[in-house]
Design a protein around this motif. Structure first.
Motif, PDB file in Angstrom:
ATOM      1  N   HIS A  68      39.474 -34.034  27.250  1.00  0.00           N
ATOM      2  CA  HIS A  68      38.833 -33.357  28.385  1.00  0.00           C
ATOM      3  C   HIS A  68      37.877 -32.292  27.864  1.00  0.00           C
ATOM      4  O   HIS A  68      37.924 -31.915  26.695  1.00  0.00           O
ATOM      5  CB  HIS A  68      39.850 -32.790  29.373  1.00  0.00           C
ATOM      6  N   HIS A  70      37.447 -29.108  28.200  1.00  0.00           N
ATOM      7  CA  HIS A  70      37.774 -27.709  27.897  1.00  0.00           C
ATOM      8  C   HIS A  70      37.358 -27.348  26.469  1.00  0.00           C
ATOM      9  O   HIS A  70      37.476 -28.170  25.548  1.00  0.00           O
ATOM     10  CB  HIS A  70      39.274 -27.441  28.095  1.00  0.00           C
ATOM     11  N   ASP A  72      38.526 -25.719  24.023  1.00  0.00           N
ATOM     12  CA  ASP A  72      39.397 -25.803  22.849  1.00  0.00           C
ATOM     13  C   ASP A  72      39.563 -27.261  22.379  1.00  0.00           C
ATOM     14  O   ASP A  72      40.242 -27.513  21.383  1.00  0.00           O
ATOM     15  CB  ASP A  72      40.765 -25.143  23.107  1.00  0.00           C
ATOM     16  N   HIS A  73      38.943 -28.193  23.088  1.00  0.00           N
ATOM     17  CA  HIS A  73      38.996 -29.607  22.700  1.00  0.00           C
ATOM     18  C   HIS A  73      37.627 -30.129  22.273  1.00  0.00           C
ATOM     19  O   HIS A  73      37.529 -31.167  21.636  1.00  0.00           O
ATOM     20  CB  HIS A  73      39.531 -30.449  23.868  1.00  0.00           C
ATOM     21  N   HIS A 142      45.430 -31.110  35.134  1.00  0.00           N
ATOM     22  CA  HIS A 142      45.072 -29.952  34.304  1.00  0.00           C
ATOM     23  C   HIS A 142      43.560 -29.756  34.368  1.00  0.00           C
ATOM     24  O   HIS A 142      43.066 -28.627  34.441  1.00  0.00           O
ATOM     25  CB  HIS A 142      45.538 -30.189  32.871  1.00  0.00           C
ATOM     26  N   ASP A 161      46.245 -32.206  27.119  1.00  0.00           N
ATOM     27  CA  ASP A 161      46.999 -31.076  27.674  1.00  0.00           C
ATOM     28  C   ASP A 161      47.938 -31.512  28.801  1.00  0.00           C
ATOM     29  O   ASP A 161      48.289 -30.726  29.670  1.00  0.00           O
ATOM     30  CB  ASP A 161      46.036 -30.006  28.210  1.00  0.00           C
TER      31      ASP A 161
HETATM   32 ZN   LIG Z   1      42.637 -27.860  28.634  1.00  0.00          ZN
END
Ligand SMILES: [Zn+2]
Length: 271
Positions: A68, A70, A72-73, A142, A161
């Motif tokens: 996804h 986000h 941090d990915h 999420h 996540d």
């Molecule tokens: Zn996430």
């Protein structure tokens, strides 16, 4: 007030992984990415990009898949694309967002850095690696674009996540517990064993862990709806079920809060 970063590498069941940790005083966050059979699953955050470079340099990768959008990915995606010319695949709905400069709150930029724009391609419902066919499982809740990846040969699930913790106490404002429940139920209908989570890392008995989480969330939904039926509002339900305050709620200015758990459940009931 400097962010400290560190990382460790490991390998289990033919999956190599790197775990990056970012820390400011007592607040510590961590993120994983995984390499197996020529596939890199997620890329870590911009704030750990330097830490992850040696891991990327040793990796033998044909393609990058992202669970996804986000930060941090996706923080390492631009580097992997420009440095190694790797194709990046993700949910079609997030491609446009990732081609732009990132917009998210300052505290997230502080911990995770500013995700740089990158060009991704739509992943579709399945993909192939050197020795395996994979199933892409849409698992929203999420995040709307969230996907889990199942290696059909090994039964290993890369769950982004979806799992993180069996007893979720805080969620993001945009998350939906009822949608997460459906996504976990859907995922459990597939045959998998080991689970690789972007924040919990390697979970040997992934199916049991995900079942545990499902039971916890179902109970939480039941308790929330029971109180709602008695006439309690979201704030009252929240203070009864989550009397404790979590540090992340303060430093995220409420973007992470347990009240979003109760609200998403009550709102779904009203729809
Ligand atoms: Zn996430």
């Amino acid at each position: 007030m400097f962010l400290k970063t560190k990382s460790t590498q490991d390998e289990v069941s033919n999956v190599r992984f790197v775990n990056g940790v970012v820390q400011l005083n007592s607040v510590k966050l961590n993120v994983y990415c995984f390499e197996t059979d020529g596939v890199l699953i997620d890329t870590g955050s911009q704030s750990v990009a330097e830490e992850f470079k040696p891991f990327f340099a040793q990796a033998d990768i044909d393609q990058v898949v992202i669970t996804h959008a986000h930060e941090d990915h996706t923080g390492g995606a631009q580097f992997l694309q420009t440095e190694y010319g790797l194709p990046i695949f993700m949910n079609e709905m997030a491609i446009e967002e990732c081609a732009q400069k990132a917009y998210y709150p300052l505290y997230r930029k502080y911990f995770w850095g500013a995700r740089r724009p990158f060009e991704a391609r739509p992943i579709g419902e399945t993909f192939k690696s050197r020795n395996a066919d994979w199933t892409v499982i849409p698992t929203p809740g999420h995040a709307k674009d969230h996907l889990a990846f199942l290696n059909n040969e090994t039964g290993q699930l890369f769950s982004g996540d979806l799992y993180v913790h069996p007893k979720t106490k805080v969620i993001l404002r945009d998350e939906s517990i009822p949608t997460i429940i459906s996504s976990i139920e859907k995922t459990l209908s597939y045959d998998f064993g080991e689970l690789f989570c972007c924040h919990a890392g390697y979970v040997k008995d992934g199916r049991v862990a995900l079942q545990k989480k499902l039971l916890y969330l179902q109970e939480l939904r039941g308790n929330t709806l029971a109180l709602h039926k008695k006439g309690y509002g979201v704030r009252e339900i929240h203070s009864q079920l989550f009397p404790k305050k979590y540090p992340i709620t303060y430093f995220s200015f409420g973007e992470w809060n347990s009240i979003h758990i109760n609200r998403s459940i009550v709102n779904e009931g009203n729809e």
